[in-house]
Design a protein around this motif. Sequence first.
Motif, PDB file in Angstrom:
ATOM      1  N   GLU A 101       0.817  -1.225   0.000  1.00 12.83           N
ATOM      2  CA  GLU A 101       0.000   0.000   0.000  1.00 12.83           C
ATOM      3  C   GLU A 101       0.846   1.267   0.000  1.00 12.83           C
ATOM      4  N   THR A 151       2.580   2.766  -3.714  1.00  9.34           N
ATOM      5  CA  THR A 151       1.935   3.718  -4.619  1.00  9.34           C
ATOM      6  C   THR A 151       2.388   5.136  -4.312  1.00  9.34           C
ATOM      7  N   ASP A 152       2.432   5.486  -3.036  1.00  2.00           N
ATOM      8  CA  ASP A 152       2.900   6.817  -2.643  1.00  2.00           C
ATOM      9  C   ASP A 152       4.366   7.014  -3.013  1.00  2.00           C
ATOM     10  N   ALA A 160       4.752   7.609  -6.733  1.00  2.00           N
ATOM     11  CA  ALA A 160       4.357   8.971  -7.113  1.00  2.00           C
ATOM     12  C   ALA A 160       5.475   9.958  -6.774  1.00  2.00           C
TER      13      ALA A 160
END
Length: 140
Positions: free
Chosen positions: A35, A38-39, A42
């Motif tokens: 999870e 993804t951060d 980015a």
Amino acid sequence: METFVRLLSRHLDTFRGLETLQAAALKGVQNQAVESLTDLLAKQGDVMTAIAREKAELKPYLDQWESLDAGLKQELRAGKPGEILMALESIAQSIQARHQDMFGADDSAASGSGQKQGQATGSPPAPDLAQTINIYRALQ
């Protein structure tokens, strides 16, 4: 020269940020914390955009380096630009090693950086600054 050093210093800081993000991503993968990836991806995209912009700013200076006489190159190698380029190379090698740990060795990357597969990454002799610039350009 001051502008070149300032740009190189900023670029080094950006690469250190990339190295930190990639280390965190590897740790996340190893801990199966998908999870947070993804951060991290980015943020890595933002850093890669900054790296591309900084490379464009540095290109004229790197082109000028190629045309300098040997004596001036030797003088600059002992100064701040040489230190920064060596730090950039060290970070690039660290990132490459992390990728190899994560995805396996890539023979073309190993040969492109001047390292043979299986060669120790301890403290190799300091490469010529022109070689460092060529390695750096290969990362583009």
